[in-house]
Scaffold this motif. Structure first.
Motif, short mmCIF file in Angstrom:
data_model
loop_
_atom_site.label_atom_id
_atom_site.label_comp_id
_atom_site.label_asym_id
_atom_site.label_seq_id
_atom_site.Cartn_x
_atom_site.Cartn_y
_atom_site.Cartn_z
N UNK A 31 0.85 -1.19 0.00
CA UNK A 31 0.00 0.00 0.00
C UNK A 31 0.88 1.24 0.00
N UNK A 32 0.57 2.17 -0.90
CA UNK A 32 1.34 3.41 -1.03
C UNK A 32 0.40 4.59 -0.84
N UNK A 33 0.70 5.44 0.13
CA UNK A 33 -0.05 6.68 0.37
C UNK A 33 0.88 7.86 0.17
N UNK A 34 0.41 8.87 -0.56
CA UNK A 34 1.28 10.00 -0.85
C UNK A 34 0.44 11.19 -1.31
N UNK A 35 1.05 12.38 -1.21
CA UNK A 35 0.47 13.54 -1.88
C UNK A 35 0.54 13.28 -3.38
N UNK A 36 -0.51 13.60 -4.09
CA UNK A 36 -0.59 13.29 -5.51
C UNK A 36 0.28 14.24 -6.33
N UNK A 37 0.89 13.72 -7.37
CA UNK A 37 1.61 14.53 -8.36
C UNK A 37 1.60 13.78 -9.68
N UNK A 38 1.76 14.50 -10.77
CA UNK A 38 1.72 13.86 -12.07
C UNK A 38 2.86 12.85 -12.21
N UNK A 39 2.52 11.64 -12.63
CA UNK A 39 3.52 10.60 -12.85
C UNK A 39 3.79 9.71 -11.66
N UNK A 40 3.12 9.96 -10.52
CA UNK A 40 3.43 9.18 -9.32
C UNK A 40 3.01 7.72 -9.48
N UNK A 68 -3.62 7.06 -3.21
CA UNK A 68 -3.49 5.81 -2.47
C UNK A 68 -3.64 4.64 -3.44
N UNK A 69 -2.67 3.77 -3.45
CA UNK A 69 -2.69 2.57 -4.29
C UNK A 69 -2.48 1.34 -3.42
N UNK A 70 -3.15 0.26 -3.79
CA UNK A 70 -2.93 -1.03 -3.13
C UNK A 70 -2.64 -2.06 -4.22
#
Length: 301
Positions: A31-40, A68-70
């Motif tokens: 699981x990846x949580x982060x502030x969004x940005x283009x290309x993340x 957020x991606x799982x």
């Protein structure tokens, strides 16, 4: 000012990566949580592809500000990821927020580094092209360390790593690099009257080779239909991916659905293509069966 504010927000909210081997019975959950940005999204999928992980399921979600991606992943043997070196590498790469996606460059570039010189080429494909390229490099006393070449729709792209045959190191002489580029440009041009080859001295940087090949092919417009009869191929329609795009104008997004035979790096290739086309994946779902992949992506314009 907005760009500086965005950088500040990302520094205050570094990516958080959780790697779980207990929740799912047959896969490792990342699981990846982060502030969004283009290309993340591409950054994340690229890291998983680099360590040869197979994505069996994925849930992609973004509200425009937060990402957020799982991912459910397995190794090449169909097992969970138990290797601590791989787990630490994934966390280090994703949490450092240091992934780098280089900008588009022209059709022939030479990138020097300490260990080798990276040569990037793209142009019209033809029989004997690879042989001629290798012959030119051999005549110039360049040792080919490794190379990867893609061809599609009569276009070709290659990333070749070479060293100086006498020193075993990168080639740093600018006059010699210029000669290499000029001769390889002549090889690429050949007798073709289609597209003249261009050459640039690339800026050094950290480059994923598959990512660069995607960019080179896209910049060379390999996706355009080949009209000449001698270049058209008869394809098995049953093995071709089934792709649909539904325009939801009221919500200002497009729903893209794809069903195809599964293969390694399929999701990576799809995200590369969408990113190069300047689309942003807001929400998506990926599910793979034994031999088939089913993917739904919602992209903004």
């Amino acid at each position: 000012m907005d760009d500086e504010y965005s950088k500040f927000v990302r520094r205050m909210n570094p990516p958080r990566v959780v790697i779980d081997n207990d929740t799912c019975e047959d896969a490792t959950v990342i699981q990846v949580d982060s502030v969004n940005k283009h290309g993340i999204l591409l950054d994340v999928v690229q890291v998983l592809a680099e360590v040869n992980l197979i994505i069996t399921k994925a849930y992609i979600s973004s509200d425009g500000v937060w990402f957020m991606d799982v991912f459910n992943v397995i190794d090449q043997n169909g097992k969970k990821i138990r290797d601590r070196d791989i787990i630490n590498y994934i966390q280090m790469r994703l949490e450092s927020n240091a992934s780098f996606v280089p900008s588009m460059r022209d059709s022939v570039g030479v990138m020097p580094s300490e260990e080798h010189t990276s040569i990037e080429l793209s142009g019209t494909d033809r029989p004997g092209l690879l042989s001629e390229m290798c012959a030119v490099l051999a005549d110039l006393h360049c040792n080919v360390v490794n190379a990867e070449i893609w061809t599609h729709n009569a276009r070709a792209a290659a990333v070749v790593h070479v060293t100086d045959d006498s020193t075993g190191c990168a080639i740093k002489d600018l006059n010699r690099l210029t000669t290499i580029k000029e001769l390889l440009c002549n090889v690429l041009r050949g007798n073709s009257e289609l597209k003249a080859a261009k050459m640039t001295l690339a800026t050094p940087g950290v480059t994923n080779r598959d990512r660069r090949l995607h960019q080179l092919m896209f910049a060379d417009r390999d996706y355009e239909k080949v009209e000449r009869a001698e270049l058209q191929r008869i394809e098995d329609k049953g093995s071709r991916p089934h792709v649909t795009a539904l325009d939801c104008s009221q919500k200002d997004y497009t729903v893209v659905t794809m069903r195809s035979k599964d293969r390694p790096k399929l999701l990576f290739d799809i995200i590369c293509t969408l990113t190069d086309m300047q689309y942003v994946v807001f929400h998506g779902m990926v599910n793979t069966g034994r031999m088939e992949a089913y993917q739904v992506k919602i992209n903004s314009f």
